[in-house]
Design an enzyme around this catalytic site. Structure first.
Site, short mmCIF file in Angstrom:
data_model
loop_
_atom_site.label_atom_id
_atom_site.label_comp_id
_atom_site.label_asym_id
_atom_site.label_seq_id
_atom_site.Cartn_x
_atom_site.Cartn_y
_atom_site.Cartn_z
N SER A 27 -7.87 7.88 -2.99
CA SER A 27 -8.00 7.23 -4.29
C SER A 27 -9.43 6.84 -4.64
CB SER A 27 -7.12 5.98 -4.33
OG SER A 27 -7.46 5.08 -3.29
N GLY A 64 -3.80 7.93 -2.24
CA GLY A 64 -2.84 7.71 -1.17
C GLY A 64 -2.93 8.70 -0.03
N ASN A 93 -6.79 5.19 4.26
CA ASN A 93 -5.34 4.97 4.22
C ASN A 93 -4.72 5.04 5.61
OD1 ASN A 93 -4.89 4.50 1.40
ND2 ASN A 93 -5.28 6.67 1.05
N ASP A 174 -7.26 -5.43 -7.44
CA ASP A 174 -6.74 -5.35 -6.07
C ASP A 174 -7.82 -5.58 -5.01
OD1 ASP A 174 -8.20 -2.97 -6.10
OD2 ASP A 174 -6.44 -1.67 -6.06
N HIS A 177 -10.19 -0.97 -5.01
CA HIS A 177 -10.65 0.19 -5.77
C HIS A 177 -11.78 -0.18 -6.73
CE1 HIS A 177 -6.53 1.33 -4.50
NE2 HIS A 177 -7.13 2.49 -4.29
#
Length: 207
Positions: A27, A64, A93, A174, A177
């Site tokens: 991402s 992801g 991830n 979040d 990002h």
């Protein structure tokens, strides 16, 4: 370190022939939460279209994705795109999912081998994880990228988010990002590394 850790400096001294740069990542390169065309690979591609038209960027990042996912889909990408240069930005991830570091390192090594066997040069893009994972794991995760790059003899960009890591306003809600405003500094960071490590034309905003 602002720009890079270069492993295998002798191999990085000569530029690859102009062609496509394949970005395989998660991402952070796919542009999660951003408008289309706002992620750093798209900004880099736009600069190349204007200033280095013999080069292009193929953004094959998927939000992801893990190192195992990248390893599985890389062979088809290599066959289809025939890139001159492959940038591997994967592993974050894996950490979030508790993947053993040894398995992540094995996947990254396999991707480097596959890309080189296909005739591409390879750059590894490292990541760092928040300190709440614990100091030991945080250090081991960072050092994993350094060891993989050193063992494989490929250039390493030590930390993709280095230019914005200490600017919380450049992250989405979040806290993970980067925002659209952060993509320019990240693109500059990658562009300067590509120039230093591979001889790709300098495409930083002020370059």
């Amino acid at each position: 370190m602002l720009l890079l850790l270069l492993a295998g400096g002798l191999r990085a001294a000569s530029a690859p022939p102009a062609g496509s740069i394949l970005v395989i990542g998660d991402s952070l390169s796919a542009g999660y939460g951003l408008p289309n065309g706002a992620a750093w690979p798209a900004l880099l591609a736009g600069r190349m279209a204007e200033r280095a038209p013999d080069w292009s960027v193929v953004n094959a990042a998927i939000s992801g994705d893990t190192s195992a996912g990248g390893r599985a889909r890389l062979p088809a990408l290599l066959q289809r795109e025939r890139p001159a240069l492959v940038l591997i930005e994967l592993g974050a991830n894996d950490a979030l999912r508790g993947q053993p570091l040894a398995a992540t390192a094995d996947n990254l090594r396999a991707m480097i081998d596959a890309a080189e066997q296909a005739g591409a040069r390879v750059g590894l893009i490292g990541m760092q994880i928040p300190p709440n994972f614990g100091p030991v794991y945080t250090r081991q995760f960072r050092d994993m990228f350094r060891k993989v790059a050193a063992d494989a003899g490929v250039p390493l960009l030590d930390f993709l988010l280095e230019p914005i890591a200490h600017a919380p306003d450049l992250f989405q809600d979040d806290g993970i990002h980067p925002t659209a405003a952060a993509q320019g500094p990240i693109a500059d960071h990658v562009a300067l590394w590509l120039h230093a490590a591979f001889g790709v034309p300098a495409l930083a905003a002020g370059g």
